[in-house]
Scaffold this motif. Structure first.
Motif, short mmCIF file in Angstrom:
data_model
loop_
_atom_site.label_atom_id
_atom_site.label_comp_id
_atom_site.label_asym_id
_atom_site.label_seq_id
_atom_site.Cartn_x
_atom_site.Cartn_y
_atom_site.Cartn_z
N LEU A 97 0.80 -1.22 0.00
CA LEU A 97 0.00 0.00 0.00
C LEU A 97 0.84 1.28 0.00
O LEU A 97 0.30 2.38 -0.06
CB LEU A 97 -0.94 0.01 1.21
N GLY A 98 2.15 1.14 0.07
CA GLY A 98 3.02 2.31 0.01
C GLY A 98 2.95 3.21 1.22
O GLY A 98 2.97 4.43 1.10
N VAL A 99 2.85 2.59 2.42
CA VAL A 99 2.84 3.37 3.66
C VAL A 99 3.91 2.82 4.58
O VAL A 99 4.52 1.77 4.33
CB VAL A 99 1.46 3.31 4.35
N LYS A 100 4.13 3.51 5.71
CA LYS A 100 5.11 3.06 6.68
C LYS A 100 4.53 1.92 7.52
O LYS A 100 3.34 1.91 7.81
CB LYS A 100 5.51 4.22 7.60
N PRO A 101 5.39 0.97 7.95
CA PRO A 101 4.91 -0.11 8.83
C PRO A 101 4.24 0.43 10.09
O PRO A 101 3.25 -0.15 10.57
CB PRO A 101 6.19 -0.89 9.15
N SER A 102 4.76 1.52 10.62
CA SER A 102 4.17 2.09 11.84
C SER A 102 2.74 2.56 11.59
O SER A 102 1.88 2.50 12.48
CB SER A 102 5.02 3.27 12.33
#
Length: 288
Positions: free
Chosen positions: A163-168
């Motif tokens: 999804l192109g987001v940070k793991p956090s």
């Protein structure tokens, strides 16, 4: 002129009920294309606010119709209508009658945009979805999870990459989505004497006497404000309204200095003197 036109437009909360408001807006006549163009040109070329008001009133029913499509978000319908009306006013301000497009077609975008922004600001779960990628995460996380349990680090990394987001951000969204609602009151057949929110969320201000006192105080303050504004000279009133009574984009000292051809310090002095005078008038009204 402010971002939205400051015009006396009826509000849902000002006519007693939503039903009464809908009946009221439906009584405003629908404009023909010729009437619409004539009014729009008067507003654009002459700054005629009465022409703008007629354009807005004739399209309030459109806002009500659009709002019906957003009632599933758990937000008050009156608030959605108010936000839609702001979008309508912005559309009227930007409408060009010479493009051959009806105002209703042009206004739909502005009305929906204002409603969308309001929903994103107020719907609890969507508050974290501030970017396109986060919104995609919000709506797709459930389908991407392999089971109903919490994700492990490998699954978090995989979803974040897809999804192109940070793991956090994946972890934070999963925490929000997995949170459970807490019942305000204990179930009727619950034999346990647990501590439920109703036991410690009592609000004494909801007592009839306190409500009546608060409403009367609010009414007096409103009357005091109007009386205080009317006691000012035109320049002082203009400065106070532009600096303090606009909902959006309040004027700066330098903007008003340019308008009145004085220094910014002079505007500040006029503002300070006007505020002191208003405080005295409002205090006298409330304590009378």
């Amino acid at each position: 002129m402010s971002q939205a036109l400051a015009l006396p437009i009826p509000a849902p909360t000002a006519v007693g009920s939503l039903e009464a408001y809908v009946q009221a807006v439906n009584r405003f006549p629908v404009l023909s294309q010729e009437e619409e163009v004539r009014l729009a040109r008067r507003f654009r070329d002459e700054g005629d606010l009465e022409a703008a008001r007629q354009l807005i009133l004739s399209h309030l029913r459109v806002v009500v119709a659009i709002v019906r499509g957003y009632l599933g978000y758990g937000l008050p319908q009156a608030d959605l209508i108010q936000e839609g009306n702001i979008g309508l006013m912005k559309a009227v301000k930007r409408f060009d009658p010479d493009r051959g497009v009806r105002l209703v077609s042009f206004a739909v975008h502005w009305i929906r945009a204002e409603i969308h922004e309001f929903i994103l600001r107020n719907w609890r779960l969507v508050k974290v979805a501030t970017t396109k990628a986060q919104r995609k995460l919000f709506f797709n996380l459930r389908s991407l999870k392999q089971d109903l349990g919490p994700m492990n680090s490998t699954e978090v990394q995989d979803v974040a990459k897809r999804l192109g987001v940070k793991p956090s951000e994946v972890v934070e969204m999963e925490t929000r989505l997995s949170g459970q609602d807490v019942a305000l009151e204990a179930p009727v057949d619950d034999g346990e004497e647990g501590l439920h929110p109703i036991a410690y969320l009592a609000d004494g201000s909801e007592e009839p006497a306190a409500l009546l006192e608060a409403r009367e105080s609010e009414r007096l303050r409103g009357e005091g404000l109007q009386k205080a504004l009317s006691s000012l000279d035109p320049r002082s009133r203009r400065i106070i309204e532009a600096r303090w009574l606009r909902e959006k984009d309040p004027a700066t000292l330098h903007q008003l200095a340019a308008e009145f051809n004085v220094s910014a310090e002079r505007v500040r002095q006029i503002e300070q003197k006007a505020m002191e005078k208003m405080r005295r008038v409002i205090s006298a009204t409330v304590t009378a």
